[in-house]
Scaffold this motif. Structure first.
Motif, short mmCIF file in Angstrom:
data_model
loop_
_atom_site.label_atom_id
_atom_site.label_comp_id
_atom_site.label_asym_id
_atom_site.label_seq_id
_atom_site.Cartn_x
_atom_site.Cartn_y
_atom_site.Cartn_z
N GLU A 75 -47.05 99.17 -52.37
CA GLU A 75 -48.01 100.09 -53.27
C GLU A 75 -48.20 99.08 -54.35
O GLU A 75 -47.09 98.72 -55.17
N GLY A 76 -49.28 98.74 -54.56
CA GLY A 76 -49.59 97.72 -55.65
C GLY A 76 -48.85 96.52 -55.59
O GLY A 76 -48.71 95.77 -54.74
N GLU A 77 -48.10 96.56 -56.75
CA GLU A 77 -47.23 95.23 -57.05
C GLU A 77 -45.92 95.37 -56.41
O GLU A 77 -45.03 94.40 -56.36
N PHE A 78 -45.57 96.41 -55.52
CA PHE A 78 -44.41 96.83 -55.24
C PHE A 78 -44.27 96.77 -53.76
O PHE A 78 -44.93 97.20 -53.08
N ALA A 79 -42.84 96.31 -53.24
CA ALA A 79 -42.64 96.43 -51.64
C ALA A 79 -41.17 96.95 -51.55
O ALA A 79 -40.36 96.35 -52.23
N VAL A 80 -40.96 97.80 -50.70
CA VAL A 80 -39.60 98.25 -50.34
C VAL A 80 -39.21 98.04 -48.96
O VAL A 80 -39.81 98.34 -48.05
N MET A 81 -38.04 97.46 -48.57
CA MET A 81 -37.60 97.06 -47.62
C MET A 81 -36.54 97.99 -47.22
O MET A 81 -35.61 98.25 -48.14
N HIS A 82 -36.26 98.54 -46.03
CA HIS A 82 -35.08 99.32 -45.68
C HIS A 82 -34.63 98.65 -44.61
O HIS A 82 -35.23 98.72 -43.44
N GLY A 83 -33.32 98.51 -44.28
CA GLY A 83 -32.76 97.83 -43.13
C GLY A 83 -31.02 97.61 -43.36
O GLY A 83 -30.55 98.13 -44.26
N ILE A 84 -30.55 96.72 -42.41
CA ILE A 84 -29.18 96.26 -42.36
C ILE A 84 -29.04 94.82 -42.78
O ILE A 84 -29.71 94.07 -42.07
N HIS A 85 -28.05 94.60 -43.73
CA HIS A 85 -27.45 93.39 -43.89
C HIS A 85 -26.39 93.16 -42.91
O HIS A 85 -25.35 93.91 -43.16
N HIS A 86 -26.30 92.43 -41.84
CA HIS A 86 -25.18 92.26 -41.05
C HIS A 86 -24.23 91.03 -41.59
O HIS A 86 -24.89 89.99 -42.09
N ASN A 87 -22.90 91.15 -41.38
CA ASN A 87 -22.18 90.11 -41.92
C ASN A 87 -22.25 89.71 -43.36
O ASN A 87 -22.40 88.41 -43.72
N TRP A 88 -22.19 90.60 -44.19
CA TRP A 88 -22.58 90.63 -45.68
C TRP A 88 -21.58 90.23 -46.52
O TRP A 88 -20.76 91.08 -46.78
N LEU A 89 -21.43 89.00 -47.12
CA LEU A 89 -20.58 88.59 -48.14
C LEU A 89 -19.22 89.03 -47.51
O LEU A 89 -18.36 89.28 -48.41
N ASN A 90 -18.67 88.92 -46.47
CA ASN A 90 -17.41 89.07 -46.04
C ASN A 90 -16.80 90.21 -46.31
O ASN A 90 -15.64 90.50 -46.49
N GLY A 91 -17.69 91.32 -46.81
CA GLY A 91 -17.16 92.80 -47.14
C GLY A 91 -16.49 92.65 -48.44
O GLY A 91 -16.03 93.73 -48.89
N VAL A 92 -16.70 91.65 -49.23
CA VAL A 92 -16.16 91.73 -50.54
C VAL A 92 -16.62 92.80 -51.50
O VAL A 92 -16.02 93.56 -52.28
N PHE A 93 -17.99 92.89 -51.53
CA PHE A 93 -18.60 93.88 -52.37
C PHE A 93 -19.14 95.07 -51.78
O PHE A 93 -19.43 96.09 -51.95
N SER A 94 -19.21 94.97 -50.27
CA SER A 94 -20.08 96.23 -49.45
C SER A 94 -19.06 96.84 -49.20
O SER A 94 -19.42 98.05 -48.68
N GLY A 95 -18.04 96.36 -48.59
CA GLY A 95 -16.99 97.54 -47.90
C GLY A 95 -17.01 97.40 -46.67
O GLY A 95 -16.47 98.30 -46.12
N GLY A 96 -17.75 96.59 -46.05
CA GLY A 96 -17.88 96.53 -44.72
C GLY A 96 -18.70 95.28 -44.19
O GLY A 96 -19.02 94.51 -45.12
N GLU A 97 -18.68 95.13 -42.95
CA GLU A 97 -19.44 93.93 -42.33
C GLU A 97 -20.93 93.94 -42.37
O GLU A 97 -21.48 93.22 -42.14
N ALA A 98 -21.29 95.46 -42.28
CA ALA A 98 -22.68 95.53 -42.30
C ALA A 98 -22.82 96.67 -43.33
O ALA A 98 -22.21 97.61 -43.42
N VAL A 99 -24.14 96.59 -44.04
CA VAL A 99 -24.59 97.47 -44.97
C VAL A 99 -25.93 98.06 -44.75
O VAL A 99 -26.59 97.15 -44.36
N VAL A 100 -26.31 99.22 -45.08
CA VAL A 100 -27.50 99.85 -45.05
C VAL A 100 -28.12 99.78 -46.45
O VAL A 100 -27.34 100.21 -47.30
N GLY A 101 -29.50 99.28 -46.65
CA GLY A 101 -29.65 99.31 -47.87
C GLY A 101 -31.32 99.41 -48.20
O GLY A 101 -32.11 99.07 -47.29
#
Length: 262
Positions: A75-101
């Motif tokens: 909408e207007g200037e903004f876009a929002v994505m909803h999905g899964i990051h697979h194999n994300w940063l080795n789980g260091v910050f996410s707490g898992g191999e895949a994160v929903v965000g």
């Protein structure tokens, strides 16, 4: 509201989708020069500010990283994505191999100017039996954008912030479908969960709608810790919330920039 969402209307979704494909899927660092503003402002707590922060992020991605886009609204200037990051940063910050965000971008002059996000580990079990991401994905009633924005904003202000739980039926369908892990389907399950929730909603920062979908980005607390709350709603033909997706993420005390969470 933080921004006037209807000024300088542009196709933010197209800019964001093109940038994301080039930078995060194809891992082409040249995409930063093409699609990212020189004064790019970052709100993700673990990514440094500016284009250089994005370069360092891409350089640090695992070779097997991939992103699975489930839905995107704009909408207007903004876009929002909803999905899964697979194999994300080795789980260091996410707490898992895949994160929903959720990833939200502000676009100016056809370049990415600002970014917010929040994610939680991908979990397969939920009270409702529904996953964190399944459900409707396509905008089918584009004429409902303004209505969706109004309904969602009033619901959050009245029920989630104002705690007027007896008014929940004004905004939510009796058979609402739930994707929040700890809440079952139906308005009674939602009301019972809200009555005992540990989430304290404090302030709305963004409301982004397209058709019957609307994302609300809020500031709040859990046990006095700052949290970012993302709620995505889908309205039904009676203009009530028929489906909900949710992410709640703590904003750490120590981050790599000074832009804050919002």
């Amino acid at each position: 509201m933080t921004y006037n969402l209807r000024k300088n209307v542009m196709n933010a979704k197209e800019v964001v989708a093109t940038m994301w494909q080039a930078l995060m899927t194809a891992a082409d660092p040249a995409a930063i020069e093409t699609y990212v503003d020189a004064n790019y402002r970052q709100h993700s707590p673990y990514v440094k500010d500016g284009p250089q922060g994005l370069r360092e992020l891409v350089d640090g991605l695992r070779p097997d990283y991939r992103y699975e886009l489930v839905r995107i609204i704009g909408e207007g200037e903004f876009a929002v994505m909803h999905g899964i990051h697979h194999n994300w940063l080795n789980g260091v910050f996410s707490g898992g191999e895949a994160v929903v965000g959720f990833d939200m971008f502000r676009v100016a002059n056809n370049r990415i100017a600002e970014h917010w996000d929040a994610s939680v580990p991908l979990i397969t079990a939920s009270v409702s039996g529904r996953s964190q991401l399944e459900g409707a994905t396509q905008v089918e009633r584009p004429h409902l954008t303004a209505t969706s924005e109004s309904v969602a904003e009033n619901y959050v202000k009245t029920v989630l912030i104002g705690r007027e739980l007896d008014r929940i039926g004004e905004f939510v369908a009796p058979d609402v479908l739930q994707h929040s892990l700890e809440i079952g389907d139906g308005i009674d399950s939602l009301k019972a969960a809200l009555a005992k929730t540990r989430y304290e909603y404090k302030k709305i920062h963004h409301v982004i709608a397209e058709g019957e979908f609307v994302a609300v980005h809020c500031e709040g607390e859990v046990h006095k810790n700052t949290y970012t709350f993302w709620d995505l709603f889908r309205l039904d033909e009676q203009l009530r919330i028929a489906e909900q997706w949710h992410v709640a993420a703590v904003f750490p005390d120590v981050v790599v920039h000074t832009n804050g969470a919002f």
